[in-house]
Design a protein around this motif. Structure first.
Motif, mmCIF file in Angstrom:
data_model
loop_
_atom_site.group_PDB
_atom_site.id
_atom_site.type_symbol
_atom_site.label_atom_id
_atom_site.label_comp_id
_atom_site.label_asym_id
_atom_site.label_seq_id
_atom_site.Cartn_x
_atom_site.Cartn_y
_atom_site.Cartn_z
ATOM 1 N N LEU A 3 0.793 -1.240 -0.171
ATOM 2 C CA LEU A 3 0.087 0.069 -0.086
ATOM 3 C C LEU A 3 1.015 1.303 0.036
ATOM 4 O O LEU A 3 0.580 2.195 -0.765
ATOM 5 C CB LEU A 3 -1.023 0.040 1.161
ATOM 6 N N ARG A 4 1.945 1.257 0.672
ATOM 7 C CA ARG A 4 2.900 2.268 0.789
ATOM 8 C C ARG A 4 3.570 2.677 -0.543
ATOM 9 O O ARG A 4 3.785 3.837 -1.016
ATOM 10 C CB ARG A 4 3.725 2.297 1.960
ATOM 11 N N ILE A 5 4.017 1.646 -1.392
ATOM 12 C CA ILE A 5 4.597 1.656 -2.562
ATOM 13 C C ILE A 5 3.578 2.199 -3.402
ATOM 14 O O ILE A 5 3.829 3.057 -4.397
ATOM 15 C CB ILE A 5 5.234 0.215 -2.870
ATOM 16 N N SER A 6 2.352 1.670 -3.322
ATOM 17 C CA SER A 6 1.274 2.470 -4.431
ATOM 18 C C SER A 6 1.051 3.704 -4.141
ATOM 19 O O SER A 6 0.830 4.404 -4.887
ATOM 20 C CB SER A 6 0.090 1.622 -4.241
ATOM 21 N N ILE A 7 1.112 4.091 -2.979
ATOM 22 C CA ILE A 7 0.666 5.541 -2.595
ATOM 23 C C ILE A 7 1.887 6.330 -3.049
ATOM 24 O O ILE A 7 1.670 7.512 -3.742
ATOM 25 C CB ILE A 7 0.526 5.681 -1.224
#
Length: 113
Positions: A3-7
């Protein structure tokens, strides 16, 4: 982590398209390649700088400058005086580095189109 990478990746892509839409060059494939490579490079450098700070490499330099600054300004010690720089920086760097590499990979893939 995903999720952090996607954000981080979506934030970079939003910056890229914002620069393309409001920039002078207009929206084109070559403009996207140029802008995305620069944004990914800046993000990669920020991620590497955070990695260097978290690794403890700059702890002694930071302590030396803090001690000199405290002596010059004649300040007293506070609760953060004895903390190392690697302890003060709490930003995780792996997501930043991976998202920068993903954006750079899209730039390279668009180059071959």
């Amino acid at each position: 982590m995903f999720l952090r990478i996607s954000i981080y990746t979506l934030i970079q892509e939003a910056i890229i398209f914002g620069i393309l839409l409001f920039g002078k060059t207009g929206v084109s494939l070559s403009g996207y390649i140029d802008i995305s490579f620069l944004v990914a490079l800046i993000t990669l450098l920020v991620g590497l700088f955070v990695y260097i700070m978290r690794s403890g490499f700059l702890d002694r330099v930071h302590n030396g400058f803090r001690n000199i600054s405290r002596k010059i300004k004649r300040e007293e010690e506070n609760e953060f005086s004895n903390m190392l720089l690697s302890e003060l920086v709490g930003l995780p760097y792996a997501g930043i580095l991976i998202s920068a590499l993903l954006v750079m990979l899209t730039s390279i893939l668009c180059l071959f189109l």
